[in-house]
Design a protein around this motif. Sequence first.
Motif, short mmCIF file in Angstrom:
data_model
loop_
_atom_site.label_atom_id
_atom_site.label_comp_id
_atom_site.label_asym_id
_atom_site.label_seq_id
_atom_site.Cartn_x
_atom_site.Cartn_y
_atom_site.Cartn_z
N LEU A 1 -76.49 -7.54 24.30
CA LEU A 1 -75.44 -7.78 23.32
C LEU A 1 -76.04 -8.24 21.99
CD1 LEU A 1 -72.94 -9.76 25.56
CD2 LEU A 1 -72.83 -7.35 24.93
N VAL A 2 -75.34 -7.95 20.91
CA VAL A 2 -75.69 -8.43 19.58
C VAL A 2 -74.51 -9.25 19.07
CG1 VAL A 2 -76.23 -7.79 17.20
CG2 VAL A 2 -77.14 -6.43 19.10
N LYS A 3 -74.79 -10.49 18.66
CA LYS A 3 -73.75 -11.37 18.12
C LYS A 3 -73.95 -11.49 16.61
CE LYS A 3 -71.93 -16.04 18.24
NZ LYS A 3 -72.12 -17.40 18.76
N VAL A 4 -72.94 -11.13 15.85
CA VAL A 4 -72.96 -11.23 14.40
C VAL A 4 -71.96 -12.31 14.00
CG1 VAL A 4 -72.51 -10.01 12.23
CG2 VAL A 4 -73.49 -8.77 14.18
N ALA A 5 -72.41 -13.27 13.21
CA ALA A 5 -71.52 -14.36 12.79
C ALA A 5 -71.78 -14.69 11.33
CB ALA A 5 -71.74 -15.59 13.66
N PHE A 6 -70.72 -15.04 10.62
CA PHE A 6 -70.84 -15.50 9.24
C PHE A 6 -69.54 -16.18 8.84
CE2 PHE A 6 -69.63 -10.98 9.09
CZ PHE A 6 -68.46 -11.00 8.34
N ARG A 7 -69.58 -16.88 7.72
CA ARG A 7 -68.38 -17.51 7.15
C ARG A 7 -68.00 -16.71 5.91
NH1 ARG A 7 -69.03 -23.47 6.00
NH2 ARG A 7 -68.30 -23.61 8.14
N ALA A 8 -66.77 -16.24 5.86
CA ALA A 8 -66.27 -15.48 4.71
C ALA A 8 -65.26 -16.35 3.97
CB ALA A 8 -65.63 -14.18 5.17
N THR A 9 -65.53 -16.62 2.71
CA THR A 9 -64.63 -17.40 1.87
C THR A 9 -64.02 -16.46 0.84
OG1 THR A 9 -66.04 -19.33 2.17
CG2 THR A 9 -64.42 -19.42 0.38
N VAL A 10 -62.71 -16.42 0.81
CA VAL A 10 -61.98 -15.50 -0.05
C VAL A 10 -61.64 -16.19 -1.37
CG1 VAL A 10 -59.88 -14.10 -0.24
CG2 VAL A 10 -60.98 -14.41 1.98
N GLY A 11 -61.81 -15.46 -2.47
CA GLY A 11 -61.45 -15.99 -3.79
C GLY A 11 -59.95 -16.22 -3.92
N ASN B 1 -55.45 -15.65 0.18
CA ASN B 1 -56.24 -15.98 -1.00
C ASN B 1 -56.70 -17.44 -0.90
OD1 ASN B 1 -56.02 -13.50 -2.34
ND2 ASN B 1 -54.03 -14.05 -3.19
N GLY B 2 -57.98 -17.68 -1.16
CA GLY B 2 -58.51 -19.03 -1.09
C GLY B 2 -58.88 -19.48 0.32
N GLY B 3 -58.68 -18.63 1.32
CA GLY B 3 -58.94 -19.01 2.71
C GLY B 3 -60.38 -18.77 3.15
N THR B 4 -60.69 -19.28 4.34
CA THR B 4 -62.01 -19.12 4.92
C THR B 4 -61.87 -18.60 6.34
OG1 THR B 4 -62.89 -20.93 3.60
CG2 THR B 4 -64.13 -20.35 5.56
N VAL B 5 -62.76 -17.69 6.71
CA VAL B 5 -62.78 -17.12 8.06
C VAL B 5 -64.13 -17.40 8.69
CG1 VAL B 5 -62.78 -14.96 9.37
CG2 VAL B 5 -61.17 -15.27 7.50
N GLU B 6 -64.12 -17.95 9.89
CA GLU B 6 -65.35 -18.10 10.69
C GLU B 6 -65.44 -16.84 11.55
OE1 GLU B 6 -67.58 -20.46 10.36
OE2 GLU B 6 -66.39 -21.64 8.96
N TYR B 7 -66.20 -15.87 11.10
CA TYR B 7 -66.24 -14.55 11.72
C TYR B 7 -67.31 -14.50 12.82
CZ TYR B 7 -66.25 -9.47 12.07
OH TYR B 7 -66.14 -8.19 12.53
N THR B 8 -66.93 -13.99 13.98
CA THR B 8 -67.87 -13.78 15.07
C THR B 8 -67.50 -12.48 15.77
OG1 THR B 8 -68.08 -16.15 15.44
CG2 THR B 8 -68.82 -14.72 17.21
#
Length: 134
Positions: free
Chosen positions: A40-50, A110-117
């Motif tokens: 498996l490959v796990k990709v994770a990042f935090r995306a912050t929307v303007g 708008n202005g939100g944050t996503v903890e993407y996994t």
Amino acid sequence: MKKIVLTILMLLSALAAAQAQAGAWGIDINKPTVDKVGDLVKVAFRATVGQKVVRSGYSTIFAPVITDGTWSWSMPSIIVEGSRAARTRNRGTIAPGNEAFYQDAYFTRNGGTVEYTAVIPYQEWMDGARLEME
């Protein structure tokens, strides 16, 4: 072991390219990680929307895709919604043809944050692949 490290390094450099691409659209990608665990490959990042990425009645769909130019693997989408678009979705109305994007999607405003996994199965063609945002 060398091949695994090379794959992870290639995907991390691909995340850097996706960061630049997403930044042009008003999304900042922070803390990117790529881990290979077994098959498996796990990709994770935090995306912050303007603050003004979409207007009130609209949605924008960002779809992370791993590709090597020939093969590709789509991961769950990030959907940025305006306030009226969020109310419409909460009522159960999805525009025809967009159902696949909404499956397992991450929703924010708008202005939100996503903890993407996302965890995807590793495949041989992923060696040297890059991550793109569509």
